[in-house]
Design a protein around this motif. Structure first.
Motif, PDB file in Angstrom:
ATOM      1  N   ARG A 102      26.197  -7.623   2.775  1.00 26.51           N
ATOM      2  CA  ARG A 102      27.664  -7.519   2.741  1.00 26.51           C
ATOM      3  C   ARG A 102      28.245  -8.631   1.864  1.00 26.51           C
ATOM      4  O   ARG A 102      29.232  -8.435   1.167  1.00 26.51           O
ATOM      5  N   GLN A 103      27.579  -9.795   1.889  1.00 30.35           N
ATOM      6  CA  GLN A 103      28.052 -10.939   1.104  1.00 30.35           C
ATOM      7  C   GLN A 103      27.422 -10.973  -0.289  1.00 30.35           C
ATOM      8  O   GLN A 103      27.555 -11.961  -1.010  1.00 30.35           O
ATOM      9  N   GLY A 104      26.690  -9.904  -0.665  1.00 26.31           N
ATOM     10  CA  GLY A 104      26.166  -9.802  -2.026  1.00 26.31           C
ATOM     11  C   GLY A 104      24.844 -10.513  -2.265  1.00 26.31           C
ATOM     12  O   GLY A 104      24.423 -10.657  -3.418  1.00 26.31           O
ATOM     13  N   VAL A 105      24.183 -10.940  -1.211  1.00 24.54           N
ATOM     14  CA  VAL A 105      22.879 -11.616  -1.366  1.00 24.54           C
ATOM     15  C   VAL A 105      21.786 -10.597  -1.044  1.00 24.54           C
ATOM     16  O   VAL A 105      21.530 -10.287   0.117  1.00 24.54           O
ATOM     17  N   ASN A 106      21.169 -10.068  -2.100  1.00 23.59           N
ATOM     18  CA  ASN A 106      20.201  -8.976  -1.929  1.00 23.59           C
ATOM     19  C   ASN A 106      18.761  -9.393  -2.137  1.00 23.59           C
ATOM     20  O   ASN A 106      17.836  -8.625  -1.884  1.00 23.59           O
ATOM     21  N   LYS A 107      18.568 -10.593  -2.691  1.00 25.71           N
ATOM     22  CA  LYS A 107      17.220 -11.136  -2.864  1.00 25.71           C
ATOM     23  C   LYS A 107      17.370 -12.642  -3.101  1.00 25.71           C
ATOM     24  O   LYS A 107      18.448 -13.188  -2.885  1.00 25.71           O
ATOM     25  N   GLY A 108      16.282 -13.271  -3.559  1.00 28.63           N
ATOM     26  CA  GLY A 108      16.393 -14.682  -3.893  1.00 28.63           C
ATOM     27  C   GLY A 108      16.155 -15.571  -2.703  1.00 28.63           C
ATOM     28  O   GLY A 108      15.993 -15.087  -1.572  1.00 28.63           O
ATOM     29  N   PRO A 109      16.161 -16.872  -2.931  1.00 27.28           N
ATOM     30  CA  PRO A 109      15.838 -17.817  -1.866  1.00 27.28           C
ATOM     31  C   PRO A 109      16.970 -17.912  -0.842  1.00 27.28           C
ATOM     32  O   PRO A 109      18.134 -18.077  -1.220  1.00 27.28           O
ATOM     33  N   VAL A 110      16.588 -17.804   0.402  1.00 28.05           N
ATOM     34  CA  VAL A 110      17.542 -17.907   1.508  1.00 28.05           C
ATOM     35  C   VAL A 110      17.045 -19.003   2.454  1.00 28.05           C
ATOM     36  O   VAL A 110      15.890 -18.959   2.886  1.00 28.05           O
ATOM     37  N   GLY A 111      17.896 -19.960   2.736  1.00 32.31           N
ATOM     38  CA  GLY A 111      17.527 -21.018   3.678  1.00 32.31           C
ATOM     39  C   GLY A 111      17.759 -20.569   5.108  1.00 32.31           C
ATOM     40  O   GLY A 111      18.740 -19.889   5.394  1.00 32.31           O
ATOM     41  N   ILE A 112      16.842 -20.938   5.992  1.00 35.09           N
ATOM     42  CA  ILE A 112      16.962 -20.551   7.406  1.00 35.09           C
ATOM     43  C   ILE A 112      17.059 -21.819   8.243  1.00 35.09           C
ATOM     44  O   ILE A 112      16.155 -22.654   8.210  1.00 35.09           O
ATOM     45  N   MET A 113      18.135 -21.956   8.989  1.00 37.55           N
ATOM     46  CA  MET A 113      18.277 -23.066   9.944  1.00 37.55           C
ATOM     47  C   MET A 113      18.229 -22.472  11.344  1.00 37.55           C
ATOM     48  O   MET A 113      19.038 -21.592  11.669  1.00 37.55           O
ATOM     49  N   ALA A 114      17.290 -22.938  12.164  1.00 34.93           N
ATOM     50  CA  ALA A 114      17.034 -22.294  13.456  1.00 34.93           C
ATOM     51  C   ALA A 114      16.292 -23.267  14.359  1.00 34.93           C
ATOM     52  O   ALA A 114      16.004 -24.404  13.959  1.00 34.93           O
ATOM     53  N   THR A 115      15.973 -22.829  15.558  1.00 31.20           N
ATOM     54  CA  THR A 115      15.094 -23.650  16.401  1.00 31.20           C
ATOM     55  C   THR A 115      13.701 -23.650  15.784  1.00 31.20           C
ATOM     56  O   THR A 115      13.314 -22.728  15.057  1.00 31.20           O
ATOM     57  N   GLU A 116      12.940 -24.680  16.119  1.00 32.94           N
ATOM     58  CA  GLU A 116      11.577 -24.774  15.608  1.00 32.94           C
ATOM     59  C   GLU A 116      10.773 -23.533  16.003  1.00 32.94           C
ATOM     60  O   GLU A 116       9.975 -23.020  15.223  1.00 32.94           O
ATOM     61  N   THR A 117      11.016 -23.046  17.216  1.00 34.58           N
ATOM     62  CA  THR A 117      10.272 -21.878  17.706  1.00 34.58           C
ATOM     63  C   THR A 117      10.592 -20.638  16.873  1.00 34.58           C
ATOM     64  O   THR A 117       9.686 -19.901  16.471  1.00 34.58           O
ATOM     65  N   THR A 118      11.876 -20.411  16.623  1.00 34.40           N
ATOM     66  CA  THR A 118      12.284 -19.260  15.807  1.00 34.40           C
ATOM     67  C   THR A 118      11.630 -19.336  14.428  1.00 34.40           C
ATOM     68  O   THR A 118      11.169 -18.315  13.882  1.00 34.40           O
ATOM     69  N   LEU A 119      11.577 -20.547  13.866  1.00 34.61           N
ATOM     70  CA  LEU A 119      10.991 -20.723  12.530  1.00 34.61           C
ATOM     71  C   LEU A 119       9.477 -20.535  12.568  1.00 34.61           C
ATOM     72  O   LEU A 119       8.910 -19.807  11.745  1.00 34.61           O
ATOM     73  N   LYS A 120       8.818 -21.171  13.531  1.00 32.16           N
ATOM     74  CA  LYS A 120       7.345 -21.117  13.605  1.00 32.16           C
ATOM     75  C   LYS A 120       6.850 -19.703  13.842  1.00 32.16           C
ATOM     76  O   LYS A 120       5.812 -19.312  13.345  1.00 32.16           O
ATOM     77  N   LEU A 121       7.601 -18.954  14.660  1.00 30.33           N
ATOM     78  CA  LEU A 121       7.186 -17.576  14.952  1.00 30.33           C
ATOM     79  C   LEU A 121       7.618 -16.635  13.836  1.00 30.33           C
ATOM     80  O   LEU A 121       7.367 -15.440  13.904  1.00 30.33           O
ATOM     81  N   ARG A 122       8.309 -17.170  12.837  1.00 29.26           N
ATOM     82  CA  ARG A 122       8.684 -16.434  11.626  1.00 29.26           C
ATOM     83  C   ARG A 122       9.565 -15.211  11.936  1.00 29.26           C
ATOM     84  O   ARG A 122       9.452 -14.170  11.272  1.00 29.26           O
ATOM     85  N   LEU A 123      10.468 -15.376  12.937  1.00 28.30           N
ATOM     86  CA  LEU A 123      11.346 -14.264  13.337  1.00 28.30           C
ATOM     87  C   LEU A 123      12.139 -13.743  12.134  1.00 28.30           C
ATOM     88  O   LEU A 123      12.228 -12.529  11.916  1.00 28.30           O
ATOM     89  N   TYR A 124      12.701 -14.661  11.363  1.00 22.76           N
ATOM     90  CA  TYR A 124      13.474 -14.251  10.178  1.00 22.76           C
ATOM     91  C   TYR A 124      12.594 -14.030   8.959  1.00 22.76           C
ATOM     92  O   TYR A 124      12.806 -13.080   8.194  1.00 22.76           O
ATOM     93  N   GLN A 125      11.622 -14.931   8.744  1.00 15.79           N
ATOM     94  CA  GLN A 125      10.824 -14.854   7.515  1.00 15.79           C
ATOM     95  C   GLN A 125      10.120 -13.506   7.372  1.00 15.79           C
ATOM     96  O   GLN A 125      10.106 -12.935   6.285  1.00 15.79           O
ATOM     97  N   ARG A 126       9.539 -13.001   8.473  1.00 14.74           N
ATOM     98  CA  ARG A 126       8.797 -11.743   8.374  1.00 14.74           C
ATOM     99  C   ARG A 126       9.677 -10.634   7.819  1.00 14.74           C
ATOM    100  O   ARG A 126       9.307  -9.930   6.886  1.00 14.74           O
ATOM    101  N   GLN A 127      10.872 -10.515   8.386  1.00 17.59           N
ATOM    102  CA  GLN A 127      11.722  -9.400   7.974  1.00 17.59           C
ATOM    103  C   GLN A 127      12.342  -9.638   6.600  1.00 17.59           C
ATOM    104  O   GLN A 127      12.384  -8.722   5.763  1.00 17.59           O
ATOM    105  N   LEU A 128      12.803 -10.863   6.364  1.00 20.91           N
ATOM    106  CA  LEU A 128      13.441 -11.127   5.067  1.00 20.91           C
ATOM    107  C   LEU A 128      12.423 -11.020   3.927  1.00 20.91           C
ATOM    108  O   LEU A 128      12.728 -10.456   2.868  1.00 20.91           O
TER     109      LEU A 128
END
Lengths: 243, 243
Positions: free
Chosen positions: A121-147
């Motif tokens: 919606r904000q026009g970001v369709n690819k490219g590097p995206v920074g993720i700020m989250a709990t360590e657990t969310t990051l380690k389990l790759r909740l966002y990384q897998r899908q993105l």
């Protein structure tokens, strides 16, 4: 007509309390982002705000009690009360998404899907995206897998910067110390931006509480707020365009 | 132990949606005003936010549908879901207090009692108090009856000033036009102060949304915010000191 039937509706169930300020803010953003010219056009919703749910990161690591039975209890109470779809304004809780979805008969609108829709919606369709989250969310790759499956590259802060710019402000927000959390979150966004991020996802629902909307314009990077993203997805569901 | 019993608790029931931003703000203030060093110390709460409840002023005047069956439905859903006491962050709704209290088996913490406690907490024990509210709340003397019985004098704005400084901003807030509502509410507070008010009660839960906390210090008059007052009363109830 059965007693009570006249009051039925497309109620949104909100499994909140994780933390309670994040779910209160979700309710406020659900209202602010909904187009409505009268009060009666807003979305009927039920918020189950039980802050006694044990901490999700500790529970996932088996360093604390299991939050899953508490979350399933809340979802079932919401379903019995009439909720027709659920949202959970807590990112880490989504590590138990499959178990929760299996425990109830209505859909749970996934917070990562909501953020993906928000990035687009904000026009970001690819490219590097920074993720700020709990360590657990990051380690389990909740966002990384899908993105990553969708062609994005994901950037996360190094461990020491993560502690200062994510973990500490999340803890401060949980203590209602919002003002002290602002600086570190801004610093974290700026580090990710300097590393090439085109957008930064506030992928823990405590983080948007530290970074007032008015101050995001100065950051000159797209911010995807997982509370707002989830509210927009819920509005789409209510209006019959999704979910 | 029965299934689910482990999750029981002193849940607060919040009959919200009237309007939805007022009840979202109530949830946020309930969290902000609760002393807590961990998330788990916050108050378990269930918010029933059904904005479809017909307008209370129109309903009371029989110019619109009756909101009472909707409000009783919400209260009963909250009671079935486990709420042990209720709050209703809508002042005008309290015109039906007796009917609502009779329909359920748990107490409703009255918003006028909460404001009286808040005035005393802020050191205002008598003297002229300005009341800003819906015309219906004022005409039915919801606040005046109780405050006058306790020795306060009540001041209200004349009809034309009421329209500009209360009715208009309440309508603006219900349309999410918070910024436009600020000026008139400040003007209203200042008129009441110039008429001798020692304190001004924001006795419609839309009015605090127009007047951010940060801007109240400049007013040099005690402001009693019916949302904050109700949150403080709910916290006292939860901590076993009231209700």
């Amino acid at each position: 007509m059965m007693a009570g039937q006249q009051f039925e509706g497309r109620f949104l169930g909100v499994l909140g309390g994780m933390g309670p300020m994040a779910s209160a803010t979700f309710m406020a953003r659900l209202t602010a982002l909904k187009r409505a010219s009268t009060e009666q056009e807003h979305i009927p919703a039920i918020l189950w705000s039980d802050p006694r749910v044990p901490g999700r990161p500790e529970g996932y690591a088996k360093r604390g009690p299991d939050p899953l039975p508490w979350m399933i209890n809340g979802l079932r109470c919401l379903e019995r009360a009439g909720a027709k779809a659920m949202v959970i304004p807590c990112n880490t809780a989504h590590l138990w998404y499959d178990d929760m979805a299996a425990a109830i008969g209505v859909p749970i609108l996934h917070i990562v899907d909501a953020v993906v829709a928000d990035l687009r919606r904000q026009g970001v369709n690819k490219g590097p995206v920074g993720i700020m989250a709990t360590e657990t969310t990051l380690k389990l790759r909740l966002y990384q897998r899908q993105l990553e499956a969708l062609g994005y590259d994901c950037l996360v802060l190094d461990a020491d910067l993560h502690a200062k710019y994510c973990a500490d402000p999340i803890a401060l927000v949980k203590e209602n110390r919002f003002d002290e959390a602002l600086g570190p979150v801004v610093d974290g966004v700026n580090v990710l931006k300097s590393q090439g991020a085109e957008a930064v996802v506030l992928a823990c629902t405590e983080l948007p509480l530290a970074l007032p909307l008015a101050q995001r314009a100065d950051l000159s990077v797209v911010v995807s707020d997982s509370i707002d993203a989830l509210a927009l997805t819920a509005i789409e569901w209510y209006e019959g365009r999704g979910g």
